[in-house]
Design a protein around this motif. Structure first.
Motif, mmCIF file in Angstrom:
data_model
loop_
_atom_site.group_PDB
_atom_site.id
_atom_site.type_symbol
_atom_site.label_atom_id
_atom_site.label_comp_id
_atom_site.label_asym_id
_atom_site.label_seq_id
_atom_site.Cartn_x
_atom_site.Cartn_y
_atom_site.Cartn_z
ATOM 1 N N GLY A 75 44.385 48.187 47.347
ATOM 2 C CA GLY A 75 45.284 48.714 48.354
ATOM 3 C C GLY A 75 44.827 49.673 49.299
ATOM 4 O O GLY A 75 43.724 50.087 49.417
ATOM 5 N N ASP A 76 45.708 49.853 50.315
ATOM 6 C CA ASP A 76 45.501 50.907 51.516
ATOM 7 C C ASP A 76 45.244 52.441 50.934
ATOM 8 O O ASP A 76 46.149 52.795 50.234
ATOM 9 C CB ASP A 76 46.519 50.986 52.561
ATOM 10 C CG ASP A 76 46.322 51.858 53.432
ATOM 11 O OD1 ASP A 76 45.323 52.438 53.559
ATOM 12 O OD2 ASP A 76 47.351 51.980 54.349
ATOM 13 N N PRO A 77 43.944 53.063 50.901
ATOM 14 C CA PRO A 77 44.036 54.429 50.280
ATOM 15 C C PRO A 77 44.644 55.335 50.928
ATOM 16 O O PRO A 77 44.895 56.473 50.342
ATOM 17 C CB PRO A 77 42.238 54.445 50.348
ATOM 18 C CG PRO A 77 41.890 53.828 51.661
ATOM 19 C CD PRO A 77 42.774 52.445 51.417
ATOM 20 N N THR A 126 48.078 37.770 51.147
ATOM 21 C CA THR A 126 48.351 38.702 50.471
ATOM 22 C C THR A 126 47.924 40.021 50.901
ATOM 23 O O THR A 126 48.587 41.256 50.905
ATOM 24 C CB THR A 126 48.048 38.708 48.945
ATOM 25 O OG1 THR A 126 48.538 37.420 48.316
ATOM 26 C CG2 THR A 126 48.343 39.845 48.086
ATOM 27 N N CYS A 127 46.598 40.043 51.251
ATOM 28 C CA CYS A 127 46.075 41.283 51.707
ATOM 29 C C CYS A 127 46.545 41.871 52.916
ATOM 30 O O CYS A 127 46.830 43.076 52.783
ATOM 31 C CB CYS A 127 44.542 41.052 51.910
ATOM 32 S SG CYS A 127 43.499 40.525 50.166
ATOM 33 N N MET A 128 47.013 40.971 53.746
ATOM 34 C CA MET A 128 47.684 41.415 54.958
ATOM 35 C C MET A 128 49.021 42.016 54.796
ATOM 36 O O MET A 128 49.542 43.058 55.273
ATOM 37 C CB MET A 128 47.978 40.182 55.898
ATOM 38 C CG MET A 128 46.554 39.409 56.496
ATOM 39 S SD MET A 128 46.096 40.340 57.968
ATOM 40 C CE MET A 128 44.952 39.196 58.756
ATOM 41 N N ARG A 129 49.764 41.464 53.735
ATOM 42 C CA ARG A 129 50.956 42.147 53.282
ATOM 43 C C ARG A 129 50.689 43.336 52.664
ATOM 44 O O ARG A 129 51.427 44.385 53.069
ATOM 45 C CB ARG A 129 51.584 41.052 52.215
ATOM 46 C CG ARG A 129 52.840 41.567 51.584
ATOM 47 C CD ARG A 129 53.470 40.765 50.393
ATOM 48 N NE ARG A 129 52.513 40.920 49.468
ATOM 49 C CZ ARG A 129 52.152 41.988 48.675
ATOM 50 N NH1 ARG A 129 52.603 42.944 48.890
ATOM 51 N NH2 ARG A 129 51.195 41.739 47.904
ATOM 52 N N MET A 130 49.878 43.573 51.839
ATOM 53 C CA MET A 130 49.451 44.900 51.169
ATOM 54 C C MET A 130 49.275 46.023 52.422
ATOM 55 O O MET A 130 49.917 47.113 52.268
ATOM 56 C CB MET A 130 48.320 44.738 50.447
ATOM 57 C CG MET A 130 48.328 44.019 49.068
ATOM 58 S SD MET A 130 46.891 43.452 48.548
ATOM 59 C CE MET A 130 46.038 45.011 48.051
ATOM 60 N N VAL A 131 48.659 45.544 53.254
ATOM 61 C CA VAL A 131 48.426 46.724 54.522
ATOM 62 C C VAL A 131 49.785 47.054 55.095
ATOM 63 O O VAL A 131 50.514 48.161 55.322
ATOM 64 C CB VAL A 131 47.659 46.037 55.600
ATOM 65 C CG1 VAL A 131 47.393 46.908 56.729
ATOM 66 C CG2 VAL A 131 46.081 45.878 55.100
ATOM 67 N N LEU A 150 31.733 59.309 48.269
ATOM 68 C CA LEU A 150 32.969 58.781 49.469
ATOM 69 C C LEU A 150 33.892 58.301 48.350
ATOM 70 O O LEU A 150 33.926 57.918 47.301
ATOM 71 C CB LEU A 150 32.204 57.427 49.951
ATOM 72 C CG LEU A 150 31.452 57.666 50.937
ATOM 73 C CD1 LEU A 150 30.594 56.490 51.265
ATOM 74 C CD2 LEU A 150 32.164 58.211 52.000
ATOM 75 N N LEU A 151 35.143 58.497 48.895
ATOM 76 C CA LEU A 151 36.402 57.668 48.227
ATOM 77 C C LEU A 151 36.397 56.306 48.820
ATOM 78 O O LEU A 151 36.658 56.307 49.961
ATOM 79 C CB LEU A 151 37.736 58.523 48.791
ATOM 80 C CG LEU A 151 39.160 58.164 47.833
ATOM 81 C CD1 LEU A 151 40.009 59.415 47.912
ATOM 82 C CD2 LEU A 151 39.578 56.983 48.495
ATOM 83 N N VAL A 152 36.205 55.174 47.771
ATOM 84 C CA VAL A 152 36.275 53.946 48.110
ATOM 85 C C VAL A 152 37.500 53.253 47.475
ATOM 86 O O VAL A 152 37.603 53.128 46.280
ATOM 87 C CB VAL A 152 34.904 53.199 47.527
ATOM 88 C CG1 VAL A 152 34.615 51.898 48.125
ATOM 89 C CG2 VAL A 152 33.692 54.109 48.050
ATOM 90 N N SER A 153 38.078 52.420 48.478
ATOM 91 C CA SER A 153 39.237 51.641 47.771
ATOM 92 C C SER A 153 38.729 50.221 48.720
ATOM 93 O O SER A 153 37.978 49.888 49.286
ATOM 94 C CB SER A 153 40.476 52.106 48.510
ATOM 95 O OG SER A 153 41.690 51.255 48.038
ATOM 96 N N ARG A 154 39.754 49.088 48.045
ATOM 97 C CA ARG A 154 39.310 47.858 48.356
ATOM 98 C C ARG A 154 40.826 47.094 49.007
ATOM 99 O O ARG A 154 41.634 46.986 48.081
ATOM 100 C CB ARG A 154 39.094 47.054 47.469
ATOM 101 C CG ARG A 154 38.740 45.471 47.406
ATOM 102 C CD ARG A 154 37.773 45.101 46.238
ATOM 103 N NE ARG A 154 36.350 45.478 46.289
ATOM 104 C CZ ARG A 154 35.476 44.828 46.867
ATOM 105 N NH1 ARG A 154 35.857 43.464 47.423
ATOM 106 N NH2 ARG A 154 34.292 45.384 46.935
ATOM 107 N N ILE A 155 40.631 46.312 50.014
ATOM 108 C CA ILE A 155 41.883 45.537 50.262
ATOM 109 C C ILE A 155 41.455 44.149 50.018
ATOM 110 O O ILE A 155 40.613 43.592 50.826
ATOM 111 C CB ILE A 155 42.433 45.735 51.620
ATOM 112 C CG1 ILE A 155 42.850 47.062 52.012
ATOM 113 C CG2 ILE A 155 43.418 44.719 52.015
ATOM 114 C CD1 ILE A 155 43.233 47.778 53.340
#
Length: 531
Positions: free
Chosen positions: A380-382, A205-210, A193-198
């Motif tokens: 970040g958003d993968p 900050t997380c909402m803004r990254m998206v 699986l390709l796994v990323s994290r927000i």
């Protein structure tokens, strides 16, 4: 400068393609293959999951909530009981994979309908080393003493292999996607699986990254690249070579690239304006521009600092690197939760090359990563594609026009610098563009033409209106003298410009550089008199 004049200097193109994008265009990763994991014990974790799923049109059935212990770190037992086992059960129940026992005797996926897993803030990101492998008296010591056969790991890296049973958790597992140049959906080995994290310093900050990822990929990422080499000698050559390769890629792509090749990192409050890309090393904690309270990366920025524990405290905005980078506005970064050892961390040159090719940052990060069941994390958003291969840009667009003109000019005349440089010089004069004059100076430096570079930097300083941008041109010129071994002239210039910039926070960069080149004398030692 009116639009007619601009068109005469640099004709608008239907699309801005960098050379790498003339190859086959990477396929887009569809939202249907993405699973979102959040912590049901954390309301913000669920809120972030819903926000991300809505923003990316991820099916509601692909959201998975599990009751997970709070905190950054969990034990191996907790990881298996609270995350891995129930998540595997959900993949089984929803027919998201088919697993069989392979020739190695391990049960593993042979088909995989969900290829990407995105963990939300609130899901722990570190798995502790098992107690039986920790030396006596060090059970509470963090970080752990580095060990290439340690069994501590990033939660996300371990989840990449969650469909495979019975592999050795000590040490690393080779990543079958490493060094590939193909879309995730076309990968022959479907077992990972390709796994990323927000995740990051705050929910905001997380909402803004998206939001930034989705907004910026519509128009592309534009700005300057900043590279910071280590230059520490033996044992560090590989990382510096990655950055040198990135510098060449930027030259080919027409992206203005500032390169610090000094042994010290970027100095305190260095004027790193319009920073769309940053790759650097090697310092334990944030420094340089990130110490400037007013500094912000450009929207959509991909910024990475290589350090063994860059993601050890990824929710802390002031310590290590990942947290501060995201707190300063970057959209994505990569890091390590524990010691990965240099050769097993993300290879920056591959990561950046794949981004320029038009891959998503999730694909690029995994193609750049040699090992799984290890220490890496992607924040970040993968699905974010800062350099979409199908992006169409018109030079009539006002936003980031100078950066678009640079990219277009490189595409049209990059193979013939005798044609390229006059075209850009004419454009810079007509557009009163400090950005383009600075880019010409950086190009001249890359070609070893230092006097020509200084002339362009001087012209850029005259065109820029902002004091921080003007200061950066002075620092470029000073770095030319420093690189030539003319430290005396560099010091004189620093002393001259210090007063001129006393009203801006970036002035600290001048003071910091003076302290490096001309350190103050130590205070006198007072000897006690004998009584």
């Amino acid at each position: 400068m009116n639009l007619f004049t601009l068109r005469r200097v640099l004709l608008p193109c239907l699309s801005l393609l960098i050379p790498g994008q003339l190859l086959s265009k990477p396929s887009t990763v569809p939202p249907e293959v993405v699973v979102v994991l959040y912590n049901t014990e954390d309301e913000d974790s669920k809120r972030l999951a819903l926000h991300y799923a809505k923003a990316r049109s991820i099916p509601e059935d692909n959201l998975v909530g599990l009751p997970i212990p709070a905190g950054d770190e969990i034990s191996r037992e907790q990881f298996n009981q609270k995350i891995r086992t129930p998540l595997c059960g959900i993949f089984d129940d929803r027919s998201w994979w088919v697993r069989e026992v392979g020739s190695s005797g391990q049960k593993q996926p042979i088909t995989l309908k969900r290829r990407v897993l995105v963990t939300m803030r609130g899901v722990p990101f570190k798995i502790a080393r098992t107690l039986d492998t920790i030396p006596e008296g060090q059970a509470n010591k963090r970080p752990f003493t580095p060990n290439p056969k340690g069994n501590e790991a990033s939660v996300d890296s371990e989840l990449s292999l969650m469909g495979i049973e019975g592999y050795e958790i000590a040490g690393q597992i080779p990543n079958p996607y490493f060094e590939k140049d193909q879309s995730l959906l076309n990968l022959d080995n479907p077992g990972i699986l390709l796994v990323s994290r927000i995740d990051g310093p705050s929910l905001k900050t997380c909402m803004r990254m998206v939001d930034d990822a989705i907004a910026v990929e519509k128009s592309g990422l534009w700005g300057k690249a900043y590279l910071d080499l280590s230059q520490k000698g033996k044992g560090y050559e590989q990382g510096d070579q990655w950055l040198e390769e990135i510098a060449l890629m930027n030259k080919t792509a027409g992206i203005p690239c500032v390169v610090d090749r000094n042994i010290d990192t970027y100095v305190t409050n260095y004027p790193m304006n319009d920073a769309a890309l940053y790759f650097g090393w090697y310092s334990h904690h944030r420094n340089g521009p990130l110490l400037n309270a007013s500094f912000q990366f450009k929207r959509g920025a991909v910024a990475v600092h290589l350090h063994s524990y860059s993601a050890f405290e990824l929710q802390n905005p002031d310590r290590r690197w990942c947290g501060p980078i995201l707190a300063r506005g970057a959209t994505a970064t990569v890091g390590n939760v524990y010691e990965p050892f240099l050769s097993l961390t993300h290879h920056f040159n591959i990561l950046y090359h794949r981004l320029l090719r038009g891959y998503s940052i999730g694909e690029a990060a995994y193609m750049a990563l040699p090992a799984l069941s290890w220490q890496a994390v992607l924040l970040g958003d993968p699905l974010y594609r800062p350099f979409r291969a199908d992006l169409e840009i018109k030079l009539s667009d006002q936003e980031d026009r100078d950066y678009k003109a640079l990219r277009h000019a490189q595409f049209r005349w990059g193979s013939d610098e005798e044609a390229l440089i006059p075209k850009l010089r004419t454009y810079a004069n007509k557009a009163n563009s400090g950005i383009v004059f600075e880019a010409l100076g950086l190009l001249a430096r890359a070609n070893g033409k230092e006097e020509e570079a200084n002339a362009f930097f001087t012209a850029a300083r005259d065109k820029y209106s902002g004091k921080a941008d003007q200061l950066r041109q002075d620092l470029h010129i000073i770095d030319v003298y420093r690189g030539a071994g003319n430290t005396k002239t560099a010091i004189l210039l620093l002393q001259k410009i210090r007063k001129k910039n006393s009203q801006i926070p970036e002035e600290q960069a001048v003071t910091a550089l003076l302290n490096i080149l001309d350190p103050p004398s130590p205070p006198p030692v007072r000897l006690r008199r004998k009584r």
